[in-house]
Structure formats: C-alpha cells, structure tokens
Motif scaffolding. Structure first.
Motif, mmCIF file in Angstrom:
data_model
loop_
_atom_site.group_PDB
_atom_site.id
_atom_site.type_symbol
_atom_site.label_atom_id
_atom_site.label_comp_id
_atom_site.label_asym_id
_atom_site.label_seq_id
_atom_site.Cartn_x
_atom_site.Cartn_y
_atom_site.Cartn_z
ATOM 1 N N ASP A 26 26.793 37.466 22.153
ATOM 2 C CA ASP A 26 25.489 36.843 22.356
ATOM 3 C C ASP A 26 24.384 37.880 22.551
ATOM 4 O O ASP A 26 23.217 37.571 22.336
ATOM 5 N N GLU A 27 24.735 39.059 22.981
ATOM 6 C CA GLU A 27 23.732 40.108 23.223
ATOM 7 C C GLU A 27 24.179 41.447 22.635
ATOM 8 O O GLU A 27 24.325 42.431 23.356
ATOM 9 N N PRO A 28 24.383 41.516 21.309
ATOM 10 C CA PRO A 28 24.907 42.756 20.721
ATOM 11 C C PRO A 28 23.999 43.963 20.914
ATOM 12 O O PRO A 28 24.477 45.082 21.033
ATOM 13 N N LYS B 75 36.266 39.494 16.660
ATOM 14 C CA LYS B 75 37.350 38.615 17.100
ATOM 15 C C LYS B 75 37.839 38.923 18.517
ATOM 16 O O LYS B 75 38.315 38.036 19.214
ATOM 17 N N ILE B 76 37.754 40.182 18.929
ATOM 18 C CA ILE B 76 38.382 40.561 20.205
ATOM 19 C C ILE B 76 37.414 40.751 21.370
ATOM 20 O O ILE B 76 37.864 40.870 22.505
ATOM 21 N N THR B 77 36.109 40.761 21.111
ATOM 22 C CA THR B 77 35.161 40.945 22.215
ATOM 23 C C THR B 77 34.800 39.610 22.839
ATOM 24 O O THR B 77 34.844 38.569 22.178
ATOM 25 N N PRO B 78 34.421 39.628 24.109
ATOM 26 C CA PRO B 78 34.043 38.379 24.783
ATOM 27 C C PRO B 78 32.751 37.799 24.195
ATOM 28 O O PRO B 78 31.933 38.526 23.636
#
Length: 197
Positions: free
Chosen positions: A122-124, A114-117
C-alpha cells in the motif's frame, strides 16, 4: 561482505530515486572525480527532484528528446551523494551483485509482491529501502550462490541499521519464504553439524 551490501544498498536506493539503471549509476559513481577541496552543495541537493522515479517509463518521440532527458538525468545525478570509496574487491563484488539485481528485477518484483505484507504494498514509496534490501538479497542468493543464512543475516542487519523497527522481522520472514518457495531449501532444519576429523 557488509561493505559490499552497504554499497549495493546505497546504489539501489539512489537508482530507485533517480529512475536510473543500477549498474550504470554504479559505474558513474565509481568513475566520478572529486577535485581537491570539493564541498558538497547541500542547497543543490535540496532542489533535486527525489520523486522523479514515479510513474511508468518515459516515452520520447525523437532521439533529440531522449538525449535531452539523458542530459538532464546526468545533471541531476551530479547532485547525488559523493563518489563511492571502497577497495577493488568490494567494488567488483558489488558490481556483480548489482548486475544480478538488474537482470532479475522483474522476476523478483513479482516474487516480492507475493511475499511482502499488504501494508508494504500500500505504501511502496515509503518502503523503497526495504524493497532494495530484498532485491539485493534475492539477487545475491540466486546469482552468487552465497549461503542463504549469511545473506539473510546481512539483510536483517541492514534493515536494523537503516529501516524502521518492524522491517528487520518482515525482511527476515520474506527472505525465508523466498528461500523455501523459490530456491527449494528447507529453512526450518538446522544446518548439519560439521564433522571434526
């Protein structure tokens, strides 16, 4: 404290790469024996499958298959970086934080999502180290009760040392959001001044 966070970061990152439990990996690395004259085998590490963490959990049909997979995991881990060498206090604290990381992992994954851009989502795989730093910081604040300002500063310092240029700012923002939304602490207010009696 910085040595503890470095140990946690190193183990969390390795556990993500291996698909291993962080606490078991920590215990294995601590008890690893190195013979005198040990030489790190770089060629062996290059053959190691660093992407083995990909996909969902493995399912096996028999105990024999499970033992075979565990045995292969143990062999692959033997090619991992050398034993951790820290003092007992740092090791004890690092293990406590890693236990908290493991127990809060699923809940923190939801929060981090929820808090990451969006570009991190898209590229974990490219952000494993940054996500490990977030997990460690969240677990430490929740389980150890370490003041959030100290934890955020340590996390940002780790990001400055080991991540790309924008990561420290994003980690700072994510952790401040986590503190504000999930720990009910107002991060916008300056700390109260200590009275000198």
């Amino acid at each position: 404290m910085a040595a503890c966070h470095r140990a946690c970061r190193m183990i969390s990152y390795a556990a993500c790469l291996e698909g291993a439990d962080v606490v078991r990996l920590f215990d294995r690395r601590i008890s690893a024996r190195r013979e005198p004259g040990y030489v790190f085998d770089k060629a062996c590490v290059l053959n190691y499958n660093h992407m083995s963490f990909g996909g969902g959990p493995l399912e096996v049909g028999t105990e024999e298959e499970a033992e075979k997979l565990m045995s292969q995991n143990e062999k692959d881990s033997a090619n991992a970086p050398p034993k951790l060498v820290y003092n007992n206090f740092v090791l004890r604290l690092a293990r406590e934080i890693l236990v908290a990381v493991a127990s809060g992992w699923d809940k923190h994954v939801d929060i981090i999502n929820k808090i990451t851009p969006q570009n991190w989502k898209d590229e974990p795989v490219a952000r494993i180290l940054e996500l490990c730093i977030l997990h460690i910081a969240m677990a430490e604040m929740k389980s150890k009760g370490t003041p959030h300002k100290i934890v955020i500063n340590e996390a940002v310092d780790l990001a400055k040392r080991f991540c790309d240029g924008g990561a420290p700012r994003v980690i700072n923002g994510c952790l401040r959001t986590f503190v504000k939304d999930h720990m009910n602490i107002d991060t916008s207010q300056p700390a109260p001044a200590e009275s000198k009696a």
